[in-house]
Write a protein that holds these residues in place. Sequence first.
Motif, PDB file in Angstrom:
ATOM      1  N   LEU B  98       0.837  -1.200   0.000  1.00  0.00           N
ATOM      2  CA  LEU B  98       0.000   0.000   0.000  1.00  0.00           C
ATOM      3  C   LEU B  98       0.876   1.255   0.000  1.00  0.00           C
ATOM      4  CD1 LEU B  98      -2.956   1.094   0.275  1.00  0.00           C
ATOM      5  CD2 LEU B  98      -2.433   1.357   2.695  1.00  0.00           C
ATOM      6  N   TRP B  99       1.949   1.223   0.804  1.00  0.00           N
ATOM      7  CA  TRP B  99       2.878   2.358   0.876  1.00  0.00           C
ATOM      8  C   TRP B  99       3.420   2.697  -0.514  1.00  0.00           C
ATOM      9  CZ3 TRP B  99       7.097   5.300   0.428  1.00  0.00           C
ATOM     10  CH2 TRP B  99       7.441   6.171   1.464  1.00  0.00           C
ATOM     11  N   THR B 100       3.916   1.655  -1.199  1.00  0.00           N
ATOM     12  CA  THR B 100       4.514   1.926  -2.512  1.00  0.00           C
ATOM     13  C   THR B 100       3.456   2.407  -3.497  1.00  0.00           C
ATOM     14  OG1 THR B 100       4.239  -0.390  -3.091  1.00  0.00           O
ATOM     15  CG2 THR B 100       6.377   0.245  -2.270  1.00  0.00           C
ATOM     16  N   GLY B 135      14.046   1.788  -3.221  1.00  0.00           N
ATOM     17  CA  GLY B 135      14.310   1.265  -1.880  1.00  0.00           C
ATOM     18  C   GLY B 135      13.133   0.446  -1.359  1.00  0.00           C
ATOM     19  N   PHE B 136      11.950   1.027  -1.466  1.00  0.00           N
ATOM     20  CA  PHE B 136      10.782   0.343  -0.916  1.00  0.00           C
ATOM     21  C   PHE B 136      10.424  -0.920  -1.708  1.00  0.00           C
ATOM     22  CE2 PHE B 136      10.126   4.018   1.696  1.00  0.00           C
ATOM     23  CZ  PHE B 136       9.432   3.513   2.779  1.00  0.00           C
ATOM     24  N   LEU B 138      12.428  -2.769  -3.527  1.00  0.00           N
ATOM     25  CA  LEU B 138      13.435  -3.792  -3.263  1.00  0.00           C
ATOM     26  C   LEU B 138      13.181  -4.449  -1.915  1.00  0.00           C
ATOM     27  CD1 LEU B 138      17.007  -2.588  -4.275  1.00  0.00           C
ATOM     28  CD2 LEU B 138      15.808  -4.654  -4.986  1.00  0.00           C
ATOM     29  N   PHE B 139      12.887  -3.610  -0.919  1.00  0.00           N
ATOM     30  CA  PHE B 139      12.606  -4.125   0.417  1.00  0.00           C
ATOM     31  C   PHE B 139      11.457  -5.125   0.351  1.00  0.00           C
ATOM     32  CE2 PHE B 139      10.584  -3.332   4.743  1.00  0.00           C
ATOM     33  CZ  PHE B 139      11.495  -4.120   5.418  1.00  0.00           C
ATOM     34  N   MET B 140      10.419  -4.744  -0.402  1.00  0.00           N
ATOM     35  CA  MET B 140       9.258  -5.619  -0.502  1.00  0.00           C
ATOM     36  C   MET B 140       9.621  -6.923  -1.204  1.00  0.00           C
ATOM     37  SD  MET B 140       5.452  -4.696  -1.647  1.00  0.00           S
ATOM     38  CE  MET B 140       5.810  -3.962  -3.213  1.00  0.00           C
ATOM     39  N   LEU B 141      10.325  -6.808  -2.332  1.00  0.00           N
ATOM     40  CA  LEU B 141      10.612  -8.016  -3.111  1.00  0.00           C
ATOM     41  C   LEU B 141      11.609  -8.929  -2.402  1.00  0.00           C
ATOM     42  CD1 LEU B 141      10.738  -6.541  -6.706  1.00  0.00           C
ATOM     43  CD2 LEU B 141       9.096  -8.203  -5.817  1.00  0.00           C
ATOM     44  N   LEU B 142      12.574  -8.337  -1.732  1.00  0.00           N
ATOM     45  CA  LEU B 142      13.631  -9.165  -1.133  1.00  0.00           C
ATOM     46  C   LEU B 142      13.215  -9.758   0.203  1.00  0.00           C
ATOM     47  CD1 LEU B 142      16.863  -7.132  -1.928  1.00  0.00           C
ATOM     48  CD2 LEU B 142      15.962  -9.151  -3.078  1.00  0.00           C
ATOM     49  N   THR B 143      12.468  -9.022   0.999  1.00  0.00           N
ATOM     50  CA  THR B 143      12.200  -9.530   2.345  1.00  0.00           C
ATOM     51  C   THR B 143      10.726  -9.738   2.663  1.00  0.00           C
ATOM     52  OG1 THR B 143      11.929  -7.398   3.440  1.00  0.00           O
ATOM     53  CG2 THR B 143      14.184  -8.201   3.174  1.00  0.00           C
ATOM     54  N   SER B 144       9.839  -9.051   1.972  1.00  0.00           N
ATOM     55  CA  SER B 144       8.456  -9.131   2.434  1.00  0.00           C
ATOM     56  C   SER B 144       7.463  -9.041   1.294  1.00  0.00           C
ATOM     57  CB  SER B 144       8.160  -8.019   3.442  1.00  0.00           C
ATOM     58  OG  SER B 144       9.268  -7.197   3.668  1.00  0.00           O
ATOM     59  N   ILE B 314      16.718  -2.637   6.436  1.00  0.00           N
ATOM     60  CA  ILE B 314      16.253  -1.334   6.908  1.00  0.00           C
ATOM     61  C   ILE B 314      17.435  -0.463   7.316  1.00  0.00           C
ATOM     62  CG2 ILE B 314      15.068  -0.237   8.840  1.00  0.00           C
ATOM     63  CD1 ILE B 314      13.129  -2.657   8.698  1.00  0.00           C
ATOM     64  N   LEU B 315      18.368  -1.078   8.033  1.00  0.00           N
ATOM     65  CA  LEU B 315      19.530  -0.334   8.523  1.00  0.00           C
ATOM     66  C   LEU B 315      20.326   0.242   7.356  1.00  0.00           C
ATOM     67  CD1 LEU B 315      20.345   0.033  11.452  1.00  0.00           C
ATOM     68  CD2 LEU B 315      22.124  -1.685  11.104  1.00  0.00           C
ATOM     69  N   VAL B 316      20.574  -0.609   6.335  1.00  0.00           N
ATOM     70  CA  VAL B 316      21.333  -0.162   5.168  1.00  0.00           C
ATOM     71  C   VAL B 316      20.570   0.939   4.439  1.00  0.00           C
ATOM     72  CG1 VAL B 316      22.252  -0.884   2.932  1.00  0.00           C
ATOM     73  CG2 VAL B 316      22.485  -2.379   4.920  1.00  0.00           C
ATOM     74  N   PHE B 317      19.282   0.699   4.234  1.00  0.00           N
ATOM     75  CA  PHE B 317      18.437   1.642   3.514  1.00  0.00           C
ATOM     76  C   PHE B 317      18.420   3.002   4.220  1.00  0.00           C
ATOM     77  CE2 PHE B 317      14.222   3.446   2.574  1.00  0.00           C
ATOM     78  CZ  PHE B 317      14.208   3.356   1.199  1.00  0.00           C
ATOM     79  N   LEU B 318      18.187   2.964   5.533  1.00  0.00           N
ATOM     80  CA  LEU B 318      18.120   4.214   6.288  1.00  0.00           C
ATOM     81  C   LEU B 318      19.442   4.958   6.242  1.00  0.00           C
ATOM     82  CD1 LEU B 318      16.118   3.530   9.574  1.00  0.00           C
ATOM     83  CD2 LEU B 318      15.478   4.957   7.647  1.00  0.00           C
ATOM     84  N   SER B 319      20.561   4.221   6.413  1.00  0.00           N
ATOM     85  CA  SER B 319      21.829   4.937   6.471  1.00  0.00           C
ATOM     86  C   SER B 319      22.183   5.497   5.096  1.00  0.00           C
ATOM     87  CB  SER B 319      22.947   4.077   7.049  1.00  0.00           C
ATOM     88  OG  SER B 319      22.757   2.742   6.724  1.00  0.00           O
ATOM     89  N   LEU B 320      21.835   4.756   4.020  1.00  0.00           N
ATOM     90  CA  LEU B 320      22.083   5.283   2.685  1.00  0.00           C
ATOM     91  C   LEU B 320      21.308   6.574   2.461  1.00  0.00           C
ATOM     92  CD1 LEU B 320      22.150   2.319   0.152  1.00  0.00           C
ATOM     93  CD2 LEU B 320      23.922   4.015   0.621  1.00  0.00           C
TER      94      LEU B 320
END
Lengths: 144, 661
Positions: B98-100, B135-136, B138-144, B314-320
Amino acid sequence: MTPRHKRIGFVIIGLLAISVAAVLVVTAMQSYTSYFYNSTQIVNNEAPVGKLIRIGGMVKENSIRREPGELEMTFIVTDMSNEVTVRYSGIVPDLFKEGGGAVARGELNQAGEFIAEEIMAKHDESYMPPEVAELMQHNQADQQ
Amino acid sequence: MSAELGQFAVILALVLALVQATLPLIGTFNGNTRFMRVAHSTAWGQFIFLSLAIACLAHAMLSNDFSVRYVANTSSIALPEIYKITAIWGGHEGALLLWTFIFSIWCVAVSTFSKSIPLDMTARVLAVMGMVAVGFLLFMLLTSSPFERLAIVPADGNDLNPLLQDPGMIIHPPMLYVGYSGFSVAFAFAIAALLSGRFDAAWARWSRPWTTVAWIFLTLGISLGSWWAYHELGWGGWWFWDPVENASFMPWLAGTALIHSLAVAEKRGSFKSWTILLAISAFSLSLLGTFLVRSGVLTSVHAFANDPARGLFILVFLSLFIGGSLALFAWRAPGINRGSHFELASKETALLLNNLFLAALTAIVLFGTLAPLIYDALNLGKISVGFPWFNLMFVFITPLMFVLMGLGPLIQWKKQTGAELFSRVKWLALGSILLAVACATPLFTPAWSWLTGLGTGLVAWITSTSIKALIEHTSKRKTLGFWQDFSGRSRSFYGMLVAHLGMAMLILGVTYVSIYDMEKDVSIRPGETYSLNDYSFRFDDIRELTGPNYTSYMAEFELYKNNKLIGNLSPEKRVYNIQTMPMTEASVNTGLMRDVYVSLGEPLGDGAWAVRLYYKPMVRWIWLGSIFMALGGLLSVTDRRYRQKARHTSTSNEAVISQAS
């Protein structure tokens, strides 16, 4: 006043505000938060008496006692090695049950009983307060 | 089949996002307008593919396709259809989709409403938004991924968390996400300005309406969440300082600061680097908020399953993101010119102080939210930070800010003499102080406290100064007539006043409900009556009910005020069939000046039931105030100046860029 003076003025005001805020924030943190203890720490007298704290653990099976029609109740919180009796009057949250995890906020009395003001409600059936979950894992590891 | 189609659509959206994040940016470096224009097509493309993905998930939900893991986890056959739709965002994976999706709507909106903005600027903005989308996605596809299949298909699903089976939950998360992701536009504009090295009033004018729209949604989303917690959690609270609530409150505070500093940047050309920093912060806090909850580091009522892979991502994404933007800021900020000169006593200073206060509050909420982690990491004990600490902090800081809020609209830009200001507000100040003292001393009733005085005095102050500002404004524009003035360039001024009045209403509600609310736990049998304040509750009866996916005990109460029947209350205790989770459904008798509220506890034996009775004075004003704030935002956004072409953008020498379009 030159712009330079003005900027210095702003910086000083800003720094002052930040330091006052930081001091307030941290000192208040000491006195306005409640610390968490488990039942072993309480049995070993590591928790202060008469001060607002939180305790947590598992509600022991068959330990909830209540006179019919009364709001007052007692139950036992255990971390599998030690037990503490908790007294409470009022409504317990929906997910409070024997064999489940619970966190109570209140004060310890002289007799070593915990007088709870509030039993914490968390809203997922499989949810365990993190402190309790950690405790359980720890104890399981000990027993193996 | 729909799940694979959905997954495929998400992958295509990711490919388009990658194109959007790179090609237009390359175009801005070598002046290739075809590359820059690509951003518009990719924005639409992402929107179409993500709509398709949402439709696929909706189809899987409605057709009870429990071979899809996400559907099996969050839905069930007996779940009412409306909640099957809301189950789309009832869990982590779907919420991310929904976010994306909402984010892609923002991209399309930027692409559509940016005709008056130079192409290279739009290209940069959309490219930055493309990076966020990458970012979002990729996050969705890779982890959730919400489209993952199960090897063994269960006969029925695990049902939606009963707490989320509530009308408030239908729109609360989408509203919040619209707000969160909306701050990405202000962020993208800030980054685009840093990339191009052009910081002018036009830039602030472009960012302002976007920021305000995002802020409106965030305001509504947060207050909907508060209203939901109030009536659905069943325990009468409207704000818990829960980490997830704080996660939405921090971007709101930063966003509110941003709205105010953008006003200075647009009108006076000052505070530019600060404004850019705020735009970065508001969005970073939105990201932090979205992810803090997902990572499971902080526990709250919104507990989600956690997974180490997610935490790492999340950590990598946030710091980037945060690190990258701050690095860019550090590199480019020295090039920002300082804007026009202003005296220490001026509207600029007032707004600067407003920003300081809001930044301090944001920092406090951030510290309070993370303190349990910090204390645990430093071995200082396991603490929980709750009401006493947060309330103390806010009662300390906000009154000063509210005093300033009353003054702000009356102060002039650039230079304001103190004596002149004082002569305009002295009677209002005196009146507010007298009212505060009258309320703080036991003049009216013995129960009044100094906090009542403080709250009431501040409300009187903000209200009276706002009216004063309105009178001064209209008398200056007498010749125009109200409607012409209102439909012209003054609408944002009216919007500001409405929003400030909304804040005053909220303060009033918070003050009175915090100090004068009453609650009582009782053990009560059918036929018995209990009283609380002027209200009597008669317990008539209790009976069993069967709902679509739950069974329930429903109690019938008659509510009397001074022995006159004023309503019926029917609180329930539901047990949902699949998750066997008991749920308290409170019953509320609402009113403008008070709510009366009953929650049903458990049977105590002997025919008695545990019941909690509440009296909540003026609690509605909290949400009413939020609605006014949102309305104020809406008025500001529809100000004529944002509907005009960019030719009016700026009087400064940097206005040339508008000709580039």
